[in-house]
Write a protein that holds these residues in place. Sequence first.
Motif, PDB file in Angstrom:
ATOM      1  N   THR A 170     -52.836  56.529 -74.429  1.00 50.80           N
ATOM      2  CA  THR A 170     -53.487  55.547 -75.307  1.00 50.80           C
ATOM      3  C   THR A 170     -54.116  54.370 -74.564  1.00 50.80           C
ATOM      4  O   THR A 170     -54.901  53.635 -75.158  1.00 50.80           O
ATOM      5  N   THR A 171     -53.789  54.201 -73.284  1.00 48.93           N
ATOM      6  CA  THR A 171     -54.202  52.978 -72.588  1.00 48.93           C
ATOM      7  C   THR A 171     -54.692  53.268 -71.182  1.00 48.93           C
ATOM      8  O   THR A 171     -54.096  54.067 -70.460  1.00 48.93           O
ATOM      9  N   LEU A 172     -55.790  52.591 -70.801  1.00 49.65           N
ATOM     10  CA  LEU A 172     -56.221  52.535 -69.413  1.00 49.65           C
ATOM     11  C   LEU A 172     -55.627  51.265 -68.822  1.00 49.65           C
ATOM     12  O   LEU A 172     -55.862  50.173 -69.337  1.00 49.65           O
ATOM     13  N   ALA A 173     -54.873  51.403 -67.763  1.00 54.75           N
ATOM     14  CA  ALA A 173     -54.195  50.254 -67.160  1.00 54.75           C
ATOM     15  C   ALA A 173     -55.201  49.257 -66.577  1.00 54.75           C
ATOM     16  O   ALA A 173     -56.358  49.606 -66.319  1.00 54.75           O
ATOM     17  N   ASN A 174     -54.767  48.016 -66.396  1.00 53.62           N
ATOM     18  CA  ASN A 174     -55.590  47.053 -65.664  1.00 53.62           C
ATOM     19  C   ASN A 174     -55.895  47.611 -64.281  1.00 53.62           C
ATOM     20  O   ASN A 174     -55.009  48.183 -63.623  1.00 53.62           O
ATOM     21  N   ASP A 175     -57.144  47.481 -63.846  1.00 53.07           N
ATOM     22  CA  ASP A 175     -57.579  47.978 -62.528  1.00 53.07           C
ATOM     23  C   ASP A 175     -57.378  49.484 -62.381  1.00 53.07           C
ATOM     24  O   ASP A 175     -57.208  49.987 -61.267  1.00 53.07           O
ATOM     25  N   ALA A 176     -57.416  50.196 -63.496  1.00 59.09           N
ATOM     26  CA  ALA A 176     -57.089  51.630 -63.497  1.00 59.09           C
ATOM     27  C   ALA A 176     -57.865  52.416 -62.444  1.00 59.09           C
ATOM     28  O   ALA A 176     -57.287  53.171 -61.666  1.00 59.09           O
ATOM     29  N   PHE A 177     -59.174  52.269 -62.411  1.00 62.14           N
ATOM     30  CA  PHE A 177     -60.003  53.008 -61.456  1.00 62.14           C
ATOM     31  C   PHE A 177     -60.828  52.047 -60.590  1.00 62.14           C
ATOM     32  O   PHE A 177     -61.891  52.418 -60.097  1.00 62.14           O
ATOM     33  N   ALA A 178     -60.342  50.846 -60.444  1.00 58.94           N
ATOM     34  CA  ALA A 178     -61.051  49.819 -59.670  1.00 58.94           C
ATOM     35  C   ALA A 178     -61.321  50.290 -58.245  1.00 58.94           C
ATOM     36  O   ALA A 178     -60.432  50.795 -57.564  1.00 58.94           O
ATOM     37  N   GLY A 179     -62.567  50.152 -57.820  1.00 59.71           N
ATOM     38  CA  GLY A 179     -62.917  50.479 -56.446  1.00 59.71           C
ATOM     39  C   GLY A 179     -63.070  51.949 -56.139  1.00 59.71           C
ATOM     40  O   GLY A 179     -63.209  52.322 -54.968  1.00 59.71           O
ATOM     41  N   CYS A 180     -63.065  52.813 -57.161  1.00 56.35           N
ATOM     42  CA  CYS A 180     -63.274  54.254 -56.928  1.00 56.35           C
ATOM     43  C   CYS A 180     -64.777  54.491 -56.770  1.00 56.35           C
ATOM     44  O   CYS A 180     -65.484  54.853 -57.723  1.00 56.35           O
ATOM     45  N   SER A 196     -53.824  55.583 -64.873  1.00 55.14           N
ATOM     46  CA  SER A 196     -54.575  54.906 -63.817  1.00 55.14           C
ATOM     47  C   SER A 196     -54.889  55.941 -62.743  1.00 55.14           C
ATOM     48  O   SER A 196     -54.476  57.097 -62.831  1.00 55.14           O
ATOM     49  N   ALA A 197     -55.634  55.516 -61.730  1.00 55.43           N
ATOM     50  CA  ALA A 197     -56.025  56.445 -60.671  1.00 55.43           C
ATOM     51  C   ALA A 197     -54.878  56.707 -59.712  1.00 55.43           C
ATOM     52  O   ALA A 197     -54.090  55.815 -59.410  1.00 55.43           O
ATOM     53  N   ASN A 198     -54.787  57.937 -59.252  1.00 56.99           N
ATOM     54  CA  ASN A 198     -53.860  58.283 -58.187  1.00 56.99           C
ATOM     55  C   ASN A 198     -54.565  57.991 -56.867  1.00 56.99           C
ATOM     56  O   ASN A 198     -55.470  58.714 -56.459  1.00 56.99           O
ATOM     57  N   ARG A 199     -54.183  56.911 -56.215  1.00 53.93           N
ATOM     58  CA  ARG A 199     -54.889  56.463 -55.020  1.00 53.93           C
ATOM     59  C   ARG A 199     -54.718  57.417 -53.844  1.00 53.93           C
ATOM     60  O   ARG A 199     -55.469  57.344 -52.868  1.00 53.93           O
TER      61      ARG A 199
END
Length: 215
Positions: free
Chosen positions: A86-96, A59-62
């Motif tokens: 293997t996986t992109l988390a839920n809301d991984a890059f949401a709002g970037c 996921s994204a490092n906020r």
Amino acid sequence: MKKFISILLMAIVCIFYSSNAIAQQEIYSENATGENVEKSLCPFLFEVLSETELTAKVSANRVAKIEGEIIIPDTTNINGKTYKVTTLANDAFAGCEGLTKVTLPTSISHIGERAFIGCKSLKECNIPNGITTLAAETFAECESLVTVVIPRSMETIDHSAFRGCNNLDEATQEAIVKDYINTIYIVGAIIVLILILFLIKRIKRGRCPKKNCTE
């Protein structure tokens, strides 16, 4: 003496919290191109999914400023072990909102819900072969999205996956549809050909005199 001990304890607490903050801020791992660098905040956070299979999700490092193009690495090192991403988390890059292009590795087999929702500057993203489902609101409200490469493995696309993507290239969608239509035509033609050959063989058998038949 008591005053000295109190001051000492306060100093230890301050050192602990400051070192912990530094540890959170200075996460030196892969940068946006997957290369090891120093003095650069890693734009990704990784979490172990399975210790036995050595897999991880990203996921994204906020804390880091994520903008421009990012290339997600297919592996990551956590505590001296190499894990497959293997996986992109839920809301991984949401709002970037500064994100413009995403390249996903072929190791990705699952993309979580709302992975890129609200990425208003995102123009392009590939979806690796092997992904079978696009979950709810995966690319919702990505106003600038123009190109999405959808693999042949795709089986289900949630109705809200591209909600609000008004600039999505129609030609891309048409190409995808045409590809599937062509595949259906080819499969249908093969089935018809098999049926014709079967019927011809049955007709030949029906016309063959019993005394001359060897079959």
